[in-house]
Motif scaffolding. Structure first.
Motif, PDB file in Angstrom:
ATOM      1  N   VAL A  86       0.840  -1.198   0.000  1.00  0.00           N
ATOM      2  CA  VAL A  86       0.000   0.000   0.000  1.00  0.00           C
ATOM      3  C   VAL A  86       0.875   1.247   0.000  1.00  0.00           C
ATOM      4  CG1 VAL A  86      -1.600   1.386   1.398  1.00  0.00           C
ATOM      5  CG2 VAL A  86      -2.053  -1.039   1.024  1.00  0.00           C
ATOM      6  N   GLY A  87       1.924   1.230   0.814  1.00  0.00           N
ATOM      7  CA  GLY A  87       2.808   2.386   0.896  1.00  0.00           C
ATOM      8  C   GLY A  87       3.630   2.622  -0.349  1.00  0.00           C
ATOM      9  N   GLN A  88       3.747   1.622  -1.194  1.00  0.00           N
ATOM     10  CA  GLN A  88       4.556   1.740  -2.409  1.00  0.00           C
ATOM     11  C   GLN A  88       3.701   1.928  -3.666  1.00  0.00           C
ATOM     12  OE1 GLN A  88       6.646  -1.984  -2.420  1.00  0.00           O
ATOM     13  NE2 GLN A  88       7.794  -1.517  -0.573  1.00  0.00           N
ATOM     14  N   ALA A  89       2.405   1.817  -3.520  1.00  0.00           N
ATOM     15  CA  ALA A  89       1.513   1.789  -4.682  1.00  0.00           C
ATOM     16  C   ALA A  89       1.162   3.187  -5.175  1.00  0.00           C
ATOM     17  CB  ALA A  89       0.233   1.048  -4.321  1.00  0.00           C
ATOM     18  N   THR A  90       0.784   3.230  -6.437  1.00  0.00           N
ATOM     19  CA  THR A  90       0.238   4.466  -6.988  1.00  0.00           C
ATOM     20  C   THR A  90      -1.177   4.647  -6.439  1.00  0.00           C
ATOM     21  OG1 THR A  90      -0.793   3.415  -8.896  1.00  0.00           O
ATOM     22  CG2 THR A  90       1.523   4.099  -9.138  1.00  0.00           C
ATOM     23  N   ALA A  91      -1.705   5.831  -6.582  1.00  0.00           N
ATOM     24  CA  ALA A  91      -3.054   6.111  -6.085  1.00  0.00           C
ATOM     25  C   ALA A  91      -4.079   5.181  -6.715  1.00  0.00           C
ATOM     26  CB  ALA A  91      -3.415   7.564  -6.354  1.00  0.00           C
ATOM     27  N   VAL A  92      -3.906   4.836  -7.962  1.00  0.00           N
ATOM     28  CA  VAL A  92      -4.844   3.957  -8.664  1.00  0.00           C
ATOM     29  C   VAL A  92      -4.810   2.550  -8.075  1.00  0.00           C
ATOM     30  CG1 VAL A  92      -5.361   2.898 -10.902  1.00  0.00           C
ATOM     31  CG2 VAL A  92      -4.691   5.301 -10.785  1.00  0.00           C
ATOM     32  N   GLU A  93      -3.630   2.063  -7.743  1.00  0.00           N
ATOM     33  CA  GLU A  93      -3.472   0.701  -7.206  1.00  0.00           C
ATOM     34  C   GLU A  93      -3.826   0.602  -5.728  1.00  0.00           C
ATOM     35  OE1 GLU A  93       0.671   0.662  -8.004  1.00  0.00           O
ATOM     36  OE2 GLU A  93       0.458  -0.375  -9.917  1.00  0.00           O
ATOM     37  N   ARG A  94      -3.717   1.704  -5.026  1.00  0.00           N
ATOM     38  CA  ARG A  94      -3.824   1.700  -3.569  1.00  0.00           C
ATOM     39  C   ARG A  94      -5.161   1.153  -3.066  1.00  0.00           C
ATOM     40  NH1 ARG A  94      -1.973   6.867  -2.373  1.00  0.00           N
ATOM     41  NH2 ARG A  94       0.058   6.035  -2.884  1.00  0.00           N
ATOM     42  N   ALA A  95      -6.261   1.523  -3.674  1.00  0.00           N
ATOM     43  CA  ALA A  95      -7.574   1.090  -3.195  1.00  0.00           C
ATOM     44  C   ALA A  95      -7.699  -0.431  -3.223  1.00  0.00           C
ATOM     45  CB  ALA A  95      -8.684   1.726  -4.023  1.00  0.00           C
ATOM     46  N   THR A  96      -7.234  -1.057  -4.289  1.00  0.00           N
ATOM     47  CA  THR A  96      -7.297  -2.515  -4.387  1.00  0.00           C
ATOM     48  C   THR A  96      -6.451  -3.156  -3.299  1.00  0.00           C
ATOM     49  OG1 THR A  96      -7.700  -2.440  -6.759  1.00  0.00           O
ATOM     50  CG2 THR A  96      -6.804  -4.492  -5.880  1.00  0.00           C
ATOM     51  N   LEU A  97      -5.259  -2.619  -3.096  1.00  0.00           N
ATOM     52  CA  LEU A  97      -4.370  -3.184  -2.079  1.00  0.00           C
ATOM     53  C   LEU A  97      -4.928  -3.001  -0.669  1.00  0.00           C
ATOM     54  CD1 LEU A  97      -0.995  -2.097  -3.655  1.00  0.00           C
ATOM     55  CD2 LEU A  97      -1.898  -4.432  -3.497  1.00  0.00           C
ATOM     56  N   VAL A  98      -5.550  -1.863  -0.408  1.00  0.00           N
ATOM     57  CA  VAL A  98      -6.173  -1.646   0.901  1.00  0.00           C
ATOM     58  C   VAL A  98      -7.318  -2.638   1.106  1.00  0.00           C
ATOM     59  CG1 VAL A  98      -7.551  -0.019   2.279  1.00  0.00           C
ATOM     60  CG2 VAL A  98      -5.455   0.751   1.161  1.00  0.00           C
ATOM     61  N   ASP A  99      -8.093  -2.888   0.061  1.00  0.00           N
ATOM     62  CA  ASP A  99      -9.171  -3.887   0.162  1.00  0.00           C
ATOM     63  C   ASP A  99      -8.598  -5.268   0.497  1.00  0.00           C
ATOM     64  OD1 ASP A  99     -11.113  -2.000  -0.400  1.00  0.00           O
ATOM     65  OD2 ASP A  99     -11.315  -2.579  -2.512  1.00  0.00           O
ATOM     66  N   LEU A 100      -7.516  -5.644  -0.175  1.00  0.00           N
ATOM     67  CA  LEU A 100      -6.904  -6.952   0.087  1.00  0.00           C
ATOM     68  C   LEU A 100      -6.291  -6.998   1.482  1.00  0.00           C
ATOM     69  CD1 LEU A 100      -5.353  -7.527  -3.429  1.00  0.00           C
ATOM     70  CD2 LEU A 100      -7.259  -8.794  -2.413  1.00  0.00           C
ATOM     71  N   LEU A 101      -5.702  -5.920   1.920  1.00  0.00           N
ATOM     72  CA  LEU A 101      -5.180  -5.823   3.288  1.00  0.00           C
ATOM     73  C   LEU A 101      -6.310  -6.022   4.295  1.00  0.00           C
ATOM     74  CD1 LEU A 101      -3.359  -4.960   5.675  1.00  0.00           C
ATOM     75  CD2 LEU A 101      -3.662  -2.598   4.921  1.00  0.00           C
ATOM     76  N   ALA A 102      -7.424  -5.324   4.080  1.00  0.00           N
ATOM     77  CA  ALA A 102      -8.556  -5.440   5.002  1.00  0.00           C
ATOM     78  C   ALA A 102      -9.135  -6.852   5.003  1.00  0.00           C
ATOM     79  CB  ALA A 102      -9.636  -4.418   4.632  1.00  0.00           C
ATOM     80  N   GLU A 103      -9.249  -7.472   3.828  1.00  0.00           N
ATOM     81  CA  GLU A 103      -9.764  -8.845   3.761  1.00  0.00           C
ATOM     82  C   GLU A 103      -8.858  -9.809   4.513  1.00  0.00           C
ATOM     83  OE1 GLU A 103     -10.711 -10.282  -0.173  1.00  0.00           O
ATOM     84  OE2 GLU A 103     -11.583  -8.351  -0.710  1.00  0.00           O
ATOM     85  N   SER A 104      -7.552  -9.655   4.346  1.00  0.00           N
ATOM     86  CA  SER A 104      -6.607 -10.533   5.049  1.00  0.00           C
ATOM     87  C   SER A 104      -6.685 -10.310   6.554  1.00  0.00           C
ATOM     88  CB  SER A 104      -5.184 -10.289   4.544  1.00  0.00           C
ATOM     89  OG  SER A 104      -5.079 -10.646   3.192  1.00  0.00           O
ATOM     90  N   ALA A 105      -6.780  -9.057   6.982  1.00  0.00           N
ATOM     91  CA  ALA A 105      -6.878  -8.756   8.413  1.00  0.00           C
ATOM     92  C   ALA A 105      -8.165  -9.334   9.006  1.00  0.00           C
ATOM     93  CB  ALA A 105      -6.817  -7.250   8.641  1.00  0.00           C
ATOM     94  N   ARG A 106      -9.274  -9.203   8.285  1.00  0.00           N
ATOM     95  CA  ARG A 106     -10.537  -9.782   8.772  1.00  0.00           C
ATOM     96  C   ARG A 106     -10.463 -11.301   8.838  1.00  0.00           C
ATOM     97  NH1 ARG A 106     -12.765  -5.567   5.697  1.00  0.00           N
ATOM     98  NH2 ARG A 106     -13.015  -6.931   3.900  1.00  0.00           N
ATOM     99  N   ALA A 107      -9.832 -11.915   7.845  1.00  0.00           N
ATOM    100  CA  ALA A 107      -9.694 -13.376   7.858  1.00  0.00           C
ATOM    101  C   ALA A 107      -8.822 -13.828   9.023  1.00  0.00           C
ATOM    102  CB  ALA A 107      -9.119 -13.865   6.531  1.00  0.00           C
ATOM    103  N   ALA A 108      -7.750 -13.105   9.305  1.00  0.00           N
ATOM    104  CA  ALA A 108      -6.895 -13.442  10.455  1.00  0.00           C
ATOM    105  C   ALA A 108      -7.681 -13.338  11.753  1.00  0.00           C
ATOM    106  CB  ALA A 108      -5.666 -12.534  10.493  1.00  0.00           C
ATOM    107  N   GLU A 109      -8.469 -12.279  11.876  1.00  0.00           N
ATOM    108  CA  GLU A 109      -9.305 -12.112  13.076  1.00  0.00           C
ATOM    109  C   GLU A 109     -10.337 -13.226  13.187  1.00  0.00           C
ATOM    110  OE1 GLU A 109     -10.998  -8.185  13.402  1.00  0.00           O
ATOM    111  OE2 GLU A 109      -9.043  -7.252  13.011  1.00  0.00           O
ATOM    112  N   ALA A 110     -10.895 -13.649  12.058  1.00  0.00           N
ATOM    113  CA  ALA A 110     -11.880 -14.737  12.082  1.00  0.00           C
ATOM    114  C   ALA A 110     -11.259 -16.040  12.588  1.00  0.00           C
ATOM    115  CB  ALA A 110     -12.479 -14.945  10.686  1.00  0.00           C
TER     116      ALA A 110
END
Length: 127
Positions: A86-110
């Motif tokens: 996320v920190g290395q991505a362009t603005a266009v790529e960032r939203a997708t990466l944040v979504d994947l980050l959030a999905e992984s974090a939610r799955a870890a919590e589950a």
């Protein structure tokens, strides 16, 4: 990301083969999710089907005796990787990466991982 996602899919397939009931269903679903992500990444970076495709037939696994531990480890690792991207991505790529980050974090919590203020960045959780 291709190899990380593919290895996660493989690990969940191994868990699904060993588990039963709800745990098996969950592992099957997560295996499909991670394998599909690996495929999409391979297509995006145009390595799918080439010698540069990093996916393997099999991966080494550790701690497979505890399904929850494996799930936490896999998803937390992916969250950490996505948070770095996320920190290395362009603005266009960032939203997708944040979504994947959030999905992984939610799955870890589950799987039982503690919630983190900054998923994928446990060193920032106290901030």
């Amino acid at each position: 990301m291709i190899a990380s996602e593919d290895a996660s899919g493989y690990a969940y397939e191994v868990l699904a083969a060993r588990d039963e009931g709800a745990a098996r269903k969950r592992a099957v679903a997560l295996a499909a999710t991670h394998r599909a992500r690996a495929q999409r990444w391979a297509e995006v970076v145009e390595v799918e089907g080439t010698a540069q495709d990093p996916r393997e037939v099999a991966y080494g696994l550790t701690n497979v005796d505890d399904t929850a531990v494996v799930g936490i480890d896999l998803e937390s690792s992916l969250a950490a990787t996505y948070s770095t991207l996320v920190g290395q991505a362009t603005a266009v790529e960032r939203a997708t990466l944040v979504d994947l980050l959030a999905e992984s974090a939610r799955a870890a919590e589950a799987w039982g991982a503690p919630a983190a203020a900054f998923p994928g960045m446990p060193e920032r959780a106290a901030d």
